[in-house]
Design an enzyme around this catalytic site. Sequence first.
Site, PDB file in Angstrom:
ATOM      1  N   ASP A  45       0.840  -1.200   0.000  1.00 54.19           N
ATOM      2  CA  ASP A  45       0.000   0.000   0.000  1.00 54.19           C
ATOM      3  C   ASP A  45       0.880   1.257   0.000  1.00 54.19           C
ATOM      4  O   ASP A  45       0.375   2.372  -0.120  1.00 54.19           O
ATOM      5  CB  ASP A  45      -1.012  -0.003   1.155  1.00 54.19           C
ATOM      6  CG  ASP A  45      -0.377  -0.060   2.520  1.00 54.19           C
ATOM      7  OD1 ASP A  45       0.873  -0.167   2.612  1.00 54.19           O
ATOM      8  OD2 ASP A  45      -1.135   0.001   3.518  1.00 54.19           O
ATOM      9  N   SER A  46       2.201   1.072   0.086  1.00 56.05           N
ATOM     10  CA  SER A  46       3.145   2.167  -0.160  1.00 56.05           C
ATOM     11  C   SER A  46       2.908   2.783  -1.541  1.00 56.05           C
ATOM     12  O   SER A  46       3.356   3.901  -1.787  1.00 56.05           O
ATOM     13  CB  SER A  46       4.587   1.651  -0.061  1.00 56.05           C
ATOM     14  OG  SER A  46       4.776   0.514  -0.889  1.00 56.05           O
ATOM     15  N   ASP A  84      -0.874  -6.310  -0.297  1.00 59.76           N
ATOM     16  CA  ASP A  84      -1.268  -5.674   0.961  1.00 59.76           C
ATOM     17  C   ASP A  84      -2.782  -5.546   1.063  1.00 59.76           C
ATOM     18  O   ASP A  84      -3.451  -5.147   0.098  1.00 59.76           O
ATOM     19  CB  ASP A  84      -0.680  -4.255   1.036  1.00 59.76           C
ATOM     20  CG  ASP A  84       0.516  -4.160   1.963  1.00 59.76           C
ATOM     21  OD1 ASP A  84       0.761  -5.088   2.750  1.00 59.76           O
ATOM     22  OD2 ASP A  84       1.204  -3.111   1.891  1.00 59.76           O
ATOM     23  N   LYS A 112      -1.152  -9.530   2.935  1.00 63.04           N
ATOM     24  CA  LYS A 112      -0.470  -9.035   4.127  1.00 63.04           C
ATOM     25  C   LYS A 112      -1.396  -8.138   4.930  1.00 63.04           C
ATOM     26  O   LYS A 112      -2.078  -7.279   4.364  1.00 63.04           O
ATOM     27  CB  LYS A 112       0.815  -8.291   3.754  1.00 63.04           C
ATOM     28  CG  LYS A 112       1.586  -7.790   4.985  1.00 63.04           C
ATOM     29  CD  LYS A 112       3.047  -7.460   4.682  1.00 63.04           C
ATOM     30  CE  LYS A 112       3.273  -6.208   3.890  1.00 63.04           C
ATOM     31  NZ  LYS A 112       2.783  -4.974   4.548  1.00 63.04           N
ATOM     32  N   GLU A 114      -1.562  -5.731   8.557  1.00 54.20           N
ATOM     33  CA  GLU A 114      -0.844  -5.066   9.640  1.00 54.20           C
ATOM     34  C   GLU A 114      -1.580  -5.256  10.956  1.00 54.20           C
ATOM     35  O   GLU A 114      -2.808  -5.129  11.007  1.00 54.20           O
ATOM     36  CB  GLU A 114      -0.744  -3.549   9.373  1.00 54.20           C
ATOM     37  CG  GLU A 114       0.122  -3.190   8.183  1.00 54.20           C
ATOM     38  CD  GLU A 114       0.262  -1.685   7.988  1.00 54.20           C
ATOM     39  OE1 GLU A 114      -0.163  -0.901   8.878  1.00 54.20           O
ATOM     40  OE2 GLU A 114       0.789  -1.292   6.934  1.00 54.20           O
ATOM     41  N   GLU A 181       8.967  -4.262  10.795  1.00 52.02           N
ATOM     42  CA  GLU A 181       9.386  -2.941  10.301  1.00 52.02           C
ATOM     43  C   GLU A 181       9.850  -2.045  11.445  1.00 52.02           C
ATOM     44  O   GLU A 181       9.127  -1.865  12.434  1.00 52.02           O
ATOM     45  CB  GLU A 181       8.211  -2.290   9.539  1.00 52.02           C
ATOM     46  CG  GLU A 181       8.546  -0.898   8.993  1.00 52.02           C
ATOM     47  CD  GLU A 181       7.567  -0.396   7.943  1.00 52.02           C
ATOM     48  OE1 GLU A 181       6.717  -1.189   7.472  1.00 52.02           O
ATOM     49  OE2 GLU A 181       7.662   0.793   7.579  1.00 52.02           O
TER      50      GLU A 181
HETATM   51  O1  KIV Z   1       3.579  -1.170   1.638  1.00 45.95           O
HETATM   52  C1  KIV Z   1       4.767  -1.530   1.714  1.00 45.95           C
HETATM   53  O2  KIV Z   1       5.623  -1.191   0.887  1.00 45.95           O
HETATM   54  C2  KIV Z   1       5.139  -2.386   2.831  1.00 45.95           C
HETATM   55  C3  KIV Z   1       6.599  -2.704   3.011  1.00 45.95           C
HETATM   56  C4  KIV Z   1       7.334  -1.518   3.494  1.00 45.95           C
HETATM   57  C5  KIV Z   1       6.813  -3.886   3.911  1.00 45.95           C
HETATM   58  O3  KIV Z   1       4.290  -2.821   3.572  1.00 45.95           O
HETATM   59 NA    NA Z   2       2.306  -1.849   3.346  1.00 42.84          NA
END
Ligand code: KIV
Ligand code: NA
Length: 263
Positions: A45-46, A84, A112, A114, A181
């Site tokens: 989600d970055s 994500d 993934k 969080e 992280e």
């Molecule tokens: O969204 C992302 O890029 C991430 C990584 C930094 C692990 O979750």
């Molecule tokens: Na992320």
Amino acid sequence: TKAVTIPSINALKAAGEKITMLTCYDASFASLMDGCGVEILLIGDSLGMVCNGHQSTLPVTVQDIAYHTAAVARGAKNALILADMPFGSYGTPEQAFHNAVQLVQAGAHMVKIEGGAWVAETVRFLVERSIPVCAHLGLTPQSVHTLGGYKVQGKTVESADLLKQDALKLQAAGAALLVLEAIPTALGKEVTDLLSMPTIGIGAGPDCSGQVLVMHDMLGVFPGRKARFVKNFMEGQTSIQAAVDAYVSAVKDGSFPAVEHCF
Ligand code: KIV
Ligand code: NA
């Protein structure tokens, strides 16, 4: 080369070989990274920040992740595709399942999520329904407002203990992988030693089972402030492929992360 799977990732950990992960958002980079042997491509989600210019990951939607996941899946051949679950998409197990199905149908092999103990029930719900899950502890950027900024986590004895308890609960719930992280190196090692599932670090020290970076960070194209754990692998290279090769080599031989990238 063969398809990367959960068993093949576990075999790397068992053999003491470091696992490589990079974020990826489109088919061309997916093809390049896959060709360099990056084992896991994360549609993070970055993308809200590096592709769309938002100030946080919070505006990202399931549709955004699904769109980029489909592109990455088309470009990759062997890599494991990890997508994500964005902010607000896993408030309940049922909501999480509905949204995770969208990502799996777009091409993700794993999703993934969080969070600590509070997401364990959701992890179990997805895994029972055949969706592998990667957990994410430490600095969880979707919690920026409750954390009060992007800060190193697990620095006190109490918070480190809580993180270890959370990791064990997520593993017991069926998580296959854990991203750590921005935590102290010593805690990254302790958590990794505590678990049977592999850990993937970003600012969590060299003792994790593998490493991940955001591709725009490791190619030096993200215009924002550079986090301590970032290394620009384009330095000294003349192509993006050579930079990704250098990242893979540095993770595999343990030279990245170095002390200056750690907490
Ligand atoms: O969204 C992302 O890029 C991430 C990584 C930094 C692990 O979750
Ligand atoms: Na992320």
